[in-house]
Design a protein around this motif. Structure first.
Motif, PDB file in Angstrom:
ATOM      1  N   ILE A 253      -7.199  -6.088 -53.135  1.00 54.58           N
ATOM      2  CA  ILE A 253      -8.183  -5.177 -53.729  1.00 54.58           C
ATOM      3  C   ILE A 253      -9.604  -5.719 -53.573  1.00 54.58           C
ATOM      4  O   ILE A 253     -10.562  -4.958 -53.428  1.00 54.58           O
ATOM      5  CB  ILE A 253      -7.823  -4.858 -55.204  1.00 54.58           C
ATOM      6  N   GLY A 254      -9.739  -7.048 -53.536  1.00 53.80           N
ATOM      7  CA  GLY A 254     -11.057  -7.655 -53.374  1.00 53.80           C
ATOM      8  C   GLY A 254     -11.687  -7.252 -52.049  1.00 53.80           C
ATOM      9  O   GLY A 254     -12.831  -6.795 -51.996  1.00 53.80           O
ATOM     10  N   ARG A 255     -10.943  -7.395 -50.970  1.00 52.14           N
ATOM     11  CA  ARG A 255     -11.470  -7.048 -49.638  1.00 52.14           C
ATOM     12  C   ARG A 255     -11.729  -5.542 -49.546  1.00 52.14           C
ATOM     13  O   ARG A 255     -12.695  -5.116 -48.926  1.00 52.14           O
ATOM     14  CB  ARG A 255     -10.482  -7.488 -48.542  1.00 52.14           C
ATOM     15  N   ALA A 256     -10.854  -4.735 -50.182  1.00 48.72           N
ATOM     16  CA  ALA A 256     -11.065  -3.287 -50.150  1.00 48.72           C
ATOM     17  C   ALA A 256     -12.320  -2.924 -50.956  1.00 48.72           C
ATOM     18  O   ALA A 256     -13.135  -2.113 -50.526  1.00 48.72           O
ATOM     19  CB  ALA A 256      -9.846  -2.566 -50.706  1.00 48.72           C
ATOM     20  N   LEU A 257     -12.500  -3.575 -52.123  1.00 48.32           N
ATOM     21  CA  LEU A 257     -13.680  -3.320 -52.961  1.00 48.32           C
ATOM     22  C   LEU A 257     -14.970  -3.648 -52.227  1.00 48.32           C
ATOM     23  O   LEU A 257     -15.950  -2.918 -52.294  1.00 48.32           O
ATOM     24  CB  LEU A 257     -13.610  -4.200 -54.215  1.00 48.32           C
ATOM     25  N   LEU A 258     -14.925  -4.766 -51.526  1.00 54.10           N
ATOM     26  CA  LEU A 258     -16.124  -5.195 -50.808  1.00 54.10           C
ATOM     27  C   LEU A 258     -16.353  -4.367 -49.545  1.00 54.10           C
ATOM     28  O   LEU A 258     -17.402  -4.464 -48.915  1.00 54.10           O
ATOM     29  CB  LEU A 258     -15.999  -6.673 -50.435  1.00 54.10           C
ATOM     30  N   GLY A 259     -15.367  -3.565 -49.190  1.00 55.66           N
ATOM     31  CA  GLY A 259     -15.525  -2.765 -47.972  1.00 55.66           C
ATOM     32  C   GLY A 259     -15.338  -3.587 -46.714  1.00 55.66           C
ATOM     33  O   GLY A 259     -15.755  -3.190 -45.633  1.00 55.66           O
ATOM     34  N   LEU A 260     -14.703  -4.771 -46.855  1.00 60.71           N
ATOM     35  CA  LEU A 260     -14.492  -5.623 -45.684  1.00 60.71           C
ATOM     36  C   LEU A 260     -13.369  -5.092 -44.804  1.00 60.71           C
ATOM     37  O   LEU A 260     -13.228  -5.473 -43.652  1.00 60.71           O
ATOM     38  CB  LEU A 260     -14.153  -7.055 -46.123  1.00 60.71           C
ATOM     39  N   THR A 261     -12.546  -4.242 -45.389  1.00 65.04           N
ATOM     40  CA  THR A 261     -11.453  -3.647 -44.626  1.00 65.04           C
ATOM     41  C   THR A 261     -11.156  -2.265 -45.220  1.00 65.04           C
ATOM     42  O   THR A 261     -11.654  -1.915 -46.277  1.00 65.04           O
ATOM     43  CB  THR A 261     -10.202  -4.562 -44.665  1.00 65.04           C
ATOM     44  N   THR A 262     -10.334  -1.504 -44.510  1.00 65.87           N
ATOM     45  CA  THR A 262      -9.941  -0.192 -45.028  1.00 65.87           C
ATOM     46  C   THR A 262      -8.830  -0.365 -46.056  1.00 65.87           C
ATOM     47  O   THR A 262      -8.270  -1.458 -46.201  1.00 65.87           O
ATOM     48  CB  THR A 262      -9.390   0.682 -43.885  1.00 65.87           C
ATOM     49  N   ALA A 263      -8.484   0.736 -46.737  1.00 58.87           N
ATOM     50  CA  ALA A 263      -7.385   0.660 -47.709  1.00 58.87           C
ATOM     51  C   ALA A 263      -6.102   0.235 -46.996  1.00 58.87           C
ATOM     52  O   ALA A 263      -5.389  -0.660 -47.459  1.00 58.87           O
ATOM     53  CB  ALA A 263      -7.209   1.999 -48.396  1.00 58.87           C
ATOM     54  N   VAL A 264      -5.817   0.858 -45.848  1.00 59.42           N
ATOM     55  CA  VAL A 264      -4.570   0.506 -45.154  1.00 59.42           C
ATOM     56  C   VAL A 264      -4.657  -0.911 -44.604  1.00 59.42           C
ATOM     57  O   VAL A 264      -3.650  -1.637 -44.588  1.00 59.42           O
ATOM     58  CB  VAL A 264      -4.197   1.547 -44.065  1.00 59.42           C
ATOM     59  N   GLY A 265      -5.858  -1.333 -44.205  1.00 58.30           N
ATOM     60  CA  GLY A 265      -6.025  -2.681 -43.676  1.00 58.30           C
ATOM     61  C   GLY A 265      -5.839  -3.742 -44.754  1.00 58.30           C
ATOM     62  O   GLY A 265      -5.523  -4.893 -44.447  1.00 58.30           O
TER      63      GLY A 265
END
Ligand SMILES: [Fe+2]
Length: 493
Positions: A253-265
């Motif tokens: 969720i951290g990477r998704a929150l930061l927009g570093l990856t997509t939800a599926v990624g």
């Protein structure tokens, strides 16, 4: 020899082209004999728009929902199609660019463009179902949208008289004022009750359970806490149980929150680990929930679920040995990993001994892919002997599905009709009179011709009865429903 990866990738690229026209009751030309007993409406949903503002969606599940309606009567067919006008769709239409993140596509601008942006687009693209006089476009991450069954006009979000209002506080409710309502509701034959679920991430993660009566009234949702995050697409309903297959999934969720990856990624599904089979009582409090260790892999679809005479639960499931990475489609088709093709299997679960046995349906089926399962409508928890689906010729290792399939689960006898390079859609059963299996409707994308045909097959032997060319190419879609004319007429009175 099977199709080459280049052929299949070309077919998929062609079959994910944006729909640019909307038709209203366009009469179509029928070739062959369309049985007069087929009298009603075939509704189907799927992604219809694959780019916005010159940017293409990076995952096929991200396309905007587009619903088709085939009105079939007296051997004639009329065609209507509309995009689902969700709030997000309308806002992006006005802006002429992407405004929302999707399951597999972030906004432009990398970290700055996506940081803390968690209001995702409701794609409304996964299924369209008819229940209690409502036609609903469904997407598993959000609330359903209600459509006019005659014009397909979008009537707005359906919250079941606030039944879907989020009971949670803080950020969760601000981001999603309505609870998610998944795209695979199960409508129990006999009672007409609709069962569905929604997955809400948080502390704890929760499975929300819904029941909507045949009168359209939703009971207060039940909640079941999950010890860890999971990813669930479908449920099975027996007389005693609501059945879920929970893969071991991790969501960064951290990477998704930061927009570093997509939800599926940011989602990792450990398909080498056993799935948990979660059995919850259909009637609240009637029996204790059970968690049983199941096979490894991943399941999108449960073909059917029933209790046997020994109190065991039988689940016919479509299992992948590995999660199909549709956002890395070149790799998936050029070098398919072991387990990339979906297989139909039977799980027999003993709630008393918390034991799971996995069995096949014979050597013939074991060599074939099988997906998008359908069967005749059944009374609550009743088994169906015959299952239909889409599949592929023996040994194809990719989810490129070009065959209509019929399986007799009692004998393992498999009947297939392959369409070469053409991609077939979910077969929709139109039941016949007693003693007659009826017909299957499938929207078949003709690769190389940029055309879609409605193909009508006799369900018992998959003989083609009639073919009708649509006025334009329709991308390969997901799920739909058949509504007999009398049922729609009763509801609109
Ligand atoms: Fe599905």
């Amino acid at each position: 020899m099977d199709l080459s990866a280049a052929d299949m990738l070309r077919g998929l690229a062609e079959a994910t082209t944006t729909v640019t026209a909307e038709f209203t009751n366009a009469p179509l030309t029928v070739a062959g004999e369309l049985p007069a007993a087929i009298d009603g409406f075939y509704f189907r949903n799927g992604p219809g728009r694959f780019e916005r503002g010159g940017r293409r969606y990076l995952h096929p599940f991200d396309g905007d929902g587009h619903v088709t309606r085939l009105d079939i009567s007296s051997g004639a067919v009329c065609y209507t199609n509309r995009f689902v006008r969700t709030e997000e769709y309308l806002a992006e239409e006005r802006a002429g660019r992407m405004l929302y993140r999707s399951f597999g596509t972030n906004l432009p601008g990398g970290l700055l463009g996506n940081l803390f942006r968690l209001n995702f687009k409701n794609a409304a693209n996964t299924s369209v179902r008819w229940h209690a006089g409502r036609l609903l476009a469904l997407w598993e991450g959000g609330a359903p949208y209600r459509l006019d069954p005659t014009t397909l006009a979008t009537l707005g979000r359906e919250d079941f008289d606030r039944g879907l209002a989020s009971p949670f506080s803080g950020m969760s409710r601000r981001l999603a004022p309505l609870l998610p309502f998944s795209a695979h509701p199960h409508i129990a034959g006999g009672t007409g009750d609709l069962y569905n679920f929604g997955l809400v991430s948080g502390r704890p993660n929760r499975l929300m359970l819904y029941r909507v009566g045949a009168d359209g009234v939703m009971e207060a949702p039940r909640q079941h806490p999950l010890s860890r995050f999971s990813f669930v697409h479908d449920l099975g309903v027996t007389r005693r149980w609501l059945c879920f297959l929970l893969p071991q999934a991790d969501f960064d969720i951290g990477r998704a929150l930061l927009g570093l990856t997509t939800a599926v990624g940011s989602l990792h599904i450990a398909t080498e680990r056993p799935m948990q089979v979660l059995l919850l009582p259909r009637e609240p409090g009637a029996i204790e929930p059970r968690i049983i260790s199941g096979p490894p892999g991943f399941v999108f679809h449960i073909a059917q679920a029933f209790d046997d005479s020994n109190g065991r639960v039988v689940l016919d499931v479509i299992r992948y040995g590995c999660y199909p990475e549709f956002d890395a489609i070149e790799e998936l088709f050029r070098d398919p990993p072991e387990g990339a093709a979906p297989r139909l299997e039977r799980l027999i679960l003993d709630p008393a001994r918390e034991y799971c046995e996995r069995i096949g349906f014979g050597d013939d089926l074991a060599r074939h892919a099988f997906e998008l399962p359908v069967s005749a409508p059944a009374a609550l928890g009743e088994p169906q002997r015959i299952l239909y689906g889409v599949g592929a010729p023996p040994e194809r290792r990719t989810p490129y599905l070009t065959s209509i399939m019929r399986l007799d689960t009692a004998t393992g006898a498999l009947t297939t009709r392959d369409f070469g390079l053409d991609l077939v859609g979910e077969p929709m059963l139109v039941p016949g009179a007693i003693g007659d299996e009826g017909w299957l409707l499938s929207l078949v994308f003709r690769v190389g011709q940029s055309r879609t045909d409605l193909v009508v097959l006799r369900a018992a032997d998959l003989a083609i009865q009639a073919t009708t060319a649509l006025p334009h190419a329709l991308p390969v879609g997901f799920h739909g429903c058949w509504v007999p004319r009398a049922e729609l007429a009763t509801a609109s009175r």
